[in-house]
Design a protein around this motif. Sequence first.
Motif, short mmCIF file in Angstrom:
data_model
loop_
_atom_site.label_atom_id
_atom_site.label_comp_id
_atom_site.label_asym_id
_atom_site.label_seq_id
_atom_site.Cartn_x
_atom_site.Cartn_y
_atom_site.Cartn_z
N PRO A 141 -50.58 -70.07 8.60
CA PRO A 141 -50.55 -69.36 7.56
C PRO A 141 -50.75 -68.36 7.73
O PRO A 141 -50.02 -67.15 6.24
N GLN A 142 -51.06 -67.49 8.41
CA GLN A 142 -50.92 -66.30 8.37
C GLN A 142 -49.93 -65.19 8.18
O GLN A 142 -49.39 -64.99 8.17
N ASN A 143 -49.44 -66.16 9.62
CA ASN A 143 -47.59 -65.78 9.58
C ASN A 143 -46.59 -66.43 8.81
O ASN A 143 -45.92 -64.58 8.49
N PHE A 144 -46.75 -66.94 8.07
CA PHE A 144 -46.46 -67.22 6.43
C PHE A 144 -46.81 -65.54 5.70
O PHE A 144 -45.44 -65.30 4.46
N GLU A 145 -48.02 -65.71 5.18
CA GLU A 145 -48.50 -64.49 4.67
C GLU A 145 -47.64 -62.78 4.90
O GLU A 145 -47.03 -62.27 4.41
N LEU A 146 -47.85 -63.19 6.04
CA LEU A 146 -47.60 -61.63 6.35
C LEU A 146 -45.53 -61.61 6.01
O LEU A 146 -45.41 -60.77 5.41
N ILE A 147 -45.17 -63.27 6.34
CA ILE A 147 -43.65 -62.69 6.46
C ILE A 147 -43.63 -62.49 4.65
O ILE A 147 -42.43 -61.70 4.04
N LEU A 148 -44.37 -63.54 3.75
CA LEU A 148 -44.05 -63.71 2.20
C LEU A 148 -44.42 -61.82 1.76
O LEU A 148 -43.22 -61.29 0.85
N ARG A 149 -45.10 -61.25 3.01
CA ARG A 149 -45.66 -60.01 1.94
C ARG A 149 -44.48 -58.83 2.78
O ARG A 149 -43.77 -58.01 2.00
N THR A 150 -44.20 -58.74 3.90
CA THR A 150 -42.63 -58.19 4.35
C THR A 150 -41.75 -58.11 3.20
O THR A 150 -40.56 -57.19 2.88
N TYR A 151 -41.52 -59.78 3.09
CA TYR A 151 -39.89 -59.84 2.07
C TYR A 151 -40.78 -59.13 0.85
O TYR A 151 -39.54 -58.19 -0.04
N ILE A 152 -41.65 -59.48 0.52
CA ILE A 152 -42.27 -58.85 -1.35
C ILE A 152 -41.96 -57.41 -0.68
O ILE A 152 -41.05 -56.63 -1.69
N ASN A 153 -42.32 -55.67 0.24
CA ASN A 153 -41.88 -54.52 0.52
C ASN A 153 -41.06 -54.56 -0.17
O ASN A 153 -40.34 -53.54 -0.46
#
Length: 95
Positions: free
Chosen positions: A42-54
């Motif tokens: 889940p941490q990986n996925f959160e990081l990816i989503l955060r990158t996308y949002i930024n």
Amino acid sequence: MDCCARMHREPDHVKNFILGFVKRVGFVNDQNMLSIEGRFGPQNFELILRTYINEYVRCNECDGFDTILPMENGSFTLRCQQCGSERSVADCCNI
Ligand SMILES: [Zn+2]
């Protein structure tokens, strides 16, 4: 899919970004969830989503998330609905 709706983004755009980011093969399953080959925490996925949002959702000027991402002249432009600022963003498939 819920995430995409909250961010006002096309599920395909998000999917292409994620799959390009992790360099894996994946598909949207019949529960409307993205399945990706291999294991991801889940941490990986959160990081990816955060990158996308930024990169594709957050406004650099006012930090707002009320933005749209129209395709103009062959490239995506992020336009803020709150402060009206614009910036061009990278094509998700080239990451
Ligand atoms: Zn703004």
